[in-house]
Motif scaffolding. Structure first.
Motif, PDB file in Angstrom:
ATOM      1  N   UNK A 110       1.113  -6.182   1.663  1.00 40.26           N
ATOM      2  CA  UNK A 110      -0.329  -5.935   1.794  1.00 40.26           C
ATOM      3  C   UNK A 110      -0.832  -4.972   0.723  1.00 40.26           C
ATOM      4  N   UNK A 111       0.061  -4.552  -0.140  1.00 41.52           N
ATOM      5  CA  UNK A 111      -0.324  -3.563  -1.150  1.00 41.52           C
ATOM      6  C   UNK A 111      -1.004  -4.173  -2.366  1.00 41.52           C
ATOM      7  N   UNK A 112      -0.935  -5.485  -2.484  1.00 43.64           N
ATOM      8  CA  UNK A 112      -1.550  -6.153  -3.628  1.00 43.64           C
ATOM      9  C   UNK A 112      -1.102  -5.562  -4.966  1.00 43.64           C
TER      10      UNK A 112
ATOM     11  N   UNK B  79     -19.108  -8.304   2.577  1.00 44.07           N
ATOM     12  CA  UNK B  79     -19.608  -9.404   3.394  1.00 44.07           C
ATOM     13  C   UNK B  79     -18.960  -9.464   4.772  1.00 44.07           C
ATOM     14  N   UNK B  80     -17.872  -8.754   4.929  1.00 40.19           N
ATOM     15  CA  UNK B  80     -17.173  -8.794   6.211  1.00 40.19           C
ATOM     16  C   UNK B  80     -17.595  -7.622   7.083  1.00 40.19           C
ATOM     17  N   UNK B  81     -18.356  -7.902   8.143  1.00 40.77           N
ATOM     18  CA  UNK B  81     -18.864  -6.819   8.988  1.00 40.77           C
ATOM     19  C   UNK B  81     -17.840  -6.314   9.999  1.00 40.77           C
ATOM     20  N   UNK B  82     -16.710  -7.021  10.110  1.00 46.90           N
ATOM     21  CA  UNK B  82     -15.722  -6.593  11.097  1.00 46.90           C
ATOM     22  C   UNK B  82     -14.916  -5.416  10.549  1.00 46.90           C
ATOM     23  N   UNK B  83     -14.467  -4.537  11.451  1.00 47.91           N
ATOM     24  CA  UNK B  83     -13.747  -3.354  10.983  1.00 47.91           C
ATOM     25  C   UNK B  83     -12.486  -3.727  10.206  1.00 47.91           C
ATOM     26  N   UNK B  84     -12.336  -3.118   9.063  1.00 47.53           N
ATOM     27  CA  UNK B  84     -11.113  -3.273   8.287  1.00 47.53           C
ATOM     28  C   UNK B  84     -11.058  -2.111   7.306  1.00 47.53           C
ATOM     29  N   UNK B  85      -9.956  -1.997   6.583  1.00 46.08           N
ATOM     30  CA  UNK B  85      -9.790  -0.848   5.708  1.00 46.08           C
ATOM     31  C   UNK B  85      -9.841  -1.255   4.242  1.00 46.08           C
ATOM     32  N   UNK B  86      -9.779  -0.240   3.365  1.00 47.60           N
ATOM     33  CA  UNK B  86      -9.908  -0.540   1.940  1.00 47.60           C
ATOM     34  C   UNK B  86      -8.884   0.161   1.073  1.00 47.60           C
ATOM     35  N   UNK B  87      -8.549  -0.527   0.008  1.00 48.31           N
ATOM     36  CA  UNK B  87      -7.575  -0.069  -0.971  1.00 48.31           C
ATOM     37  C   UNK B  87      -8.373   0.127  -2.253  1.00 48.31           C
ATOM     38  N   UNK B  88      -8.351   1.351  -2.787  1.00 47.63           N
ATOM     39  CA  UNK B  88      -9.226   1.683  -3.911  1.00 47.63           C
ATOM     40  C   UNK B  88      -8.418   2.137  -5.110  1.00 47.63           C
ATOM     41  N   UNK B  89      -8.699   1.573  -6.251  1.00 47.29           N
ATOM     42  CA  UNK B  89      -8.011   2.006  -7.461  1.00 47.29           C
ATOM     43  C   UNK B  89      -8.697   3.254  -8.013  1.00 47.29           C
ATOM     44  N   UNK B  90      -7.943   4.319  -8.130  1.00 48.83           N
ATOM     45  CA  UNK B  90      -8.497   5.579  -8.629  1.00 48.83           C
ATOM     46  C   UNK B  90      -8.998   5.477 -10.058  1.00 48.83           C
ATOM     47  N   UNK B  91      -8.468   4.529 -10.797  1.00 50.43           N
ATOM     48  CA  UNK B  91      -8.849   4.392 -12.205  1.00 50.43           C
ATOM     49  C   UNK B  91     -10.089   3.532 -12.385  1.00 50.43           C
ATOM     50  N   UNK B  92      -9.966   2.259 -11.983  1.00 46.27           N
ATOM     51  CA  UNK B  92     -11.068   1.318 -12.278  1.00 46.27           C
ATOM     52  C   UNK B  92     -12.003   1.144 -11.092  1.00 46.27           C
ATOM     53  N   UNK B  93     -11.708   1.800  -9.993  1.00 47.96           N
ATOM     54  CA  UNK B  93     -12.572   1.775  -8.806  1.00 47.96           C
ATOM     55  C   UNK B  93     -12.658   0.412  -8.135  1.00 47.96           C
ATOM     56  N   UNK B  94     -11.736  -0.460  -8.479  1.00 53.31           N
ATOM     57  CA  UNK B  94     -11.669  -1.744  -7.781  1.00 53.31           C
ATOM     58  C   UNK B  94     -11.422  -1.496  -6.297  1.00 53.31           C
ATOM     59  N   UNK B  95     -12.048  -2.284  -5.457  1.00 50.58           N
ATOM     60  CA  UNK B  95     -11.890  -2.124  -4.013  1.00 50.58           C
ATOM     61  C   UNK B  95     -11.371  -3.425  -3.412  1.00 50.58           C
ATOM     62  N   UNK B  96     -10.268  -3.344  -2.689  1.00 46.85           N
ATOM     63  CA  UNK B  96      -9.744  -4.525  -2.001  1.00 46.85           C
ATOM     64  C   UNK B  96      -9.715  -4.273  -0.495  1.00 46.85           C
ATOM     65  N   UNK B  97      -9.863  -5.339   0.264  1.00 44.39           N
ATOM     66  CA  UNK B  97      -9.730  -5.221   1.715  1.00 44.39           C
ATOM     67  C   UNK B  97      -8.270  -5.036   2.088  1.00 44.39           C
ATOM     68  N   UNK B  98      -8.050  -4.336   3.174  1.00 47.32           N
ATOM     69  CA  UNK B  98      -6.697  -4.250   3.700  1.00 47.32           C
ATOM     70  C   UNK B  98      -6.785  -4.343   5.221  1.00 47.32           C
ATOM     71  N   UNK B  99      -6.170  -5.375   5.747  1.00 50.99           N
ATOM     72  CA  UNK B  99      -6.275  -5.638   7.184  1.00 50.99           C
ATOM     73  C   UNK B  99      -4.989  -5.258   7.893  1.00 50.99           C
ATOM     74  N   UNK B 100      -5.006  -4.078   8.451  1.00 55.30           N
ATOM     75  CA  UNK B 100      -3.890  -3.619   9.264  1.00 55.30           C
ATOM     76  C   UNK B 100      -4.511  -2.928  10.463  1.00 55.30           C
ATOM     77  N   UNK B 101      -3.975  -3.191  11.629  1.00 52.61           N
ATOM     78  CA  UNK B 101      -4.559  -2.575  12.816  1.00 52.61           C
ATOM     79  C   UNK B 101      -3.740  -1.354  13.214  1.00 52.61           C
TER      80      UNK B 101
END
Lengths: 139, 139
Positions: A110-112, B79-101
């Motif tokens: 899940x780390x992509x 676009x996803x209104x359901x609760x989920x988390x995010x993975x953020x690149x400190x350099x380029x600020x890219x944001x990816x979803x991360x679905x772990x409960x």
DNA sequence: TATTAATTGATAAATATTATCATATTGAAA
DNA sequence: TTTCAATATGATAATATTTATCAATTAATA
């Protein structure tokens, strides 16, 4: 001590920096740049807004304080640079620290391909004050 | 389907709203209002910037999309209104979803009287692309 | 189709942040 | 100490982002 914090960061010791750190220290409100500016202006009438921004950015860069992106309107600042989490009131936007050490394991698949170096948890809720106000009215 | 999403929210079905939701759907970039505006403008030259903001705010209010405060410069939208988390690149600020409960329990004595209703985790790291770029240079 | 309530788009205004740069101050060296 | 270079400050302009205003337009329904 604030003086140490500044020295350690390799910065020059100026009254402005001391005033900002002094205001920030023990401040639990997570104030914005404007909050800080206004508060300090009373005791330090020559303080410039630009200096507040400059100082906050410099201190953040050196790891002496933390910048929070919790508030969509503006940046807010946290005098505690060590990792910790936050409790946010959905109503009044009050922000409190919350110190719990969760071990958040992210499975490799899940780390992509990211190398994960940290995390920050925002807990959302309603603070006691707002709950009181709400109980007195209909939704 | 986007049409349903709009109807369910009790909103009027307009080409602008469809265009925005169409762009947002399957978009993994977590774009800003400006990103959305620019992208849609090509196919929809009459689109106004104000409408992008209006629409995003309305959709957020109705719970159809999520507003992210991760980026200190600007709001970004998910676009996803359901609760989920995010993975953020400190350099380029890219944001990816991360679905772990994760089950994040907060002991009563750390709640400060808050009624906690949700949480959001930001994972910070370096994305594969930025890691590659970094390995080619000295710090 | 006619009506009306909601929405759009153009634009102005507000807010927040960053940049510029002359002047002033700090800290270190002499 | 005094001197000096590097750094920081303060005033202000510029930029960026977001919100507000409101007349004109459009969507939904009767």
């Amino acid at each position: 001590m604030d003086r140490q914090k500044i020295k350690e960061a390799g910065l020059k010791l100026t009254p402005q920096r001391l005033a900002i750190l002094d205001y920030l220290r023990d401040n639990l409100e997570h104030p914005s740049a404007e909050d800080i500016y206004k508060a300090i202006l009373e005791r330090f009438p020559t303080m410039s807004f630009a200096t507040v921004y400059n100082t906050l950015e410099t201190l953040r860069e050196k790891g002496a304080i933390q910048e929070l992106t919790i508030d969509p309107q503006k940046k807010r600042f946290d005098p505690n640079p060590r990792p910790h989490h936050h409790l946010i009131c959905n109503r009044c936007k009050k922000i409190l620290d919350i110190h719990i050490d969760y071990q958040l394991h992210v499975p490799e698949e899940k780390k992509n391909g990211f190398e994960i170096v940290g995390n920050h948890i925002e807990f959302y809720g309603i603070c006691p004050g707002c709950r009181l106000k709400m109980s007195g009215m209909q939704s």
